[in-house]
Design an enzyme around this catalytic site. Structure first.
Site, short mmCIF file in Angstrom:
data_model
loop_
_atom_site.label_atom_id
_atom_site.label_comp_id
_atom_site.label_asym_id
_atom_site.label_seq_id
_atom_site.Cartn_x
_atom_site.Cartn_y
_atom_site.Cartn_z
N CYS A 75 0.83 -1.20 0.00
CA CYS A 75 0.00 0.00 0.00
C CYS A 75 0.87 1.25 0.00
O CYS A 75 1.98 1.25 0.51
CB CYS A 75 -0.88 0.04 1.25
SG CYS A 75 -1.95 -1.39 1.48
N ASP A 76 0.32 2.32 -0.56
CA ASP A 76 0.98 3.61 -0.46
C ASP A 76 -0.08 4.69 -0.61
O ASP A 76 -1.11 4.49 -1.25
CB ASP A 76 2.06 3.80 -1.52
CG ASP A 76 2.98 4.97 -1.16
OD1 ASP A 76 3.83 4.80 -0.26
OD2 ASP A 76 2.83 6.04 -1.75
N GLN A 77 0.21 5.83 -0.01
CA GLN A 77 -0.71 6.96 -0.11
C GLN A 77 0.06 8.21 -0.52
O GLN A 77 1.14 8.47 -0.02
CB GLN A 77 -1.40 7.19 1.23
CG GLN A 77 -2.52 8.23 1.16
CD GLN A 77 -3.24 8.38 2.48
OE1 GLN A 77 -2.63 8.68 3.49
NE2 GLN A 77 -4.55 8.15 2.48
#
Length: 199
Positions: A75-77
């Site tokens: 995941c990454d934001q």
């Protein structure tokens, strides 16, 4: 029997979201040189959405190569204002500067997730949220950063919506889960489709 799920992230909030949804998983944070990857993507003029997607894939791949029979979730934001990516603040001054720039503006949060299985990506999703911030006074921004520094220094954009940061916003268009960094409903739909979750 459900396929083992590994969260390739040390994020407490992502782990809490999965646990609260009744999803069994293990945690194995990916060790990648995020700064170097971001610099390379910036040199290629990648969009904020593509940066979030690429970083999520790097993390999933790193852990997935050691666990090919598992579903590995990376995941990454990314937060972006007018196409410019905002990073996690390194100092209180940077956090105050970021919030001053965001004040009265609409920016976007991209929450990317990629699943690796058997050495390849098998699922990906990037959820986007439009975040409209209230007009903030300099005094409030300073006090907000001082009160919340230990928490917000780990957050892109210098705020946490699940905490006092919710007061900063006049309008939010998109999934709350995406704000927290995980497109949870889309992930659950994929796991149900695979037969790894009951419904």
């Amino acid at each position: 029997m459900p396929t083992r799920l590994i969260l390739a992230s040390g994020s407490e909030i992502r782990a809490t979201l999965l646990a609260n949804a009744g999803i069994a998983f293990d945690v194995e944070p990916a060790r990648i040189d995020e700064s170097a990857i971001r610099a390379g993507l910036a040199a290629e003029q990648a969009t904020p959405r593509d940066v979030a997607d690429a970083l999520a894939e790097y993390k999933a791949r790193k852990v997935g190569q050691k666990n090919p029979t598992s579903l590995v979730l990376g995941c990454d934001q990314v937060a972006a204002l007018k196409g410019e990516i905002l990073n996690k603040p390194e100092t209180r001054e940077v956090a105050r500067e970021q919030l001053a720039r965001l004040s009265g503006q609409t920016h976007h949060l991209m929450s990317a997730a990629v699943i690796y299985h058997d050495y390849e990506p098998v699922w990906r999703h990037v959820g986007m949220v439009r975040m409209t911030m209230r007009q903030l006074s300099d005094a409030y921004v300073k006090d907000y950063v001082d009160r919340n520094w230990d928490s917000i220094r780990h957050s892109v954009g210098s705020y946490k919506l699940e905490e006092e940061g919710v007061r900063l916003f006049s309008q939010i268009d998109g999934s709350y889960f995406n704000v927290l960094g995980l497109p949870l409903t889309e992930l659950i739909s994929y796991l149900i489709l695979r037969g790894d979750l009951e419904t």
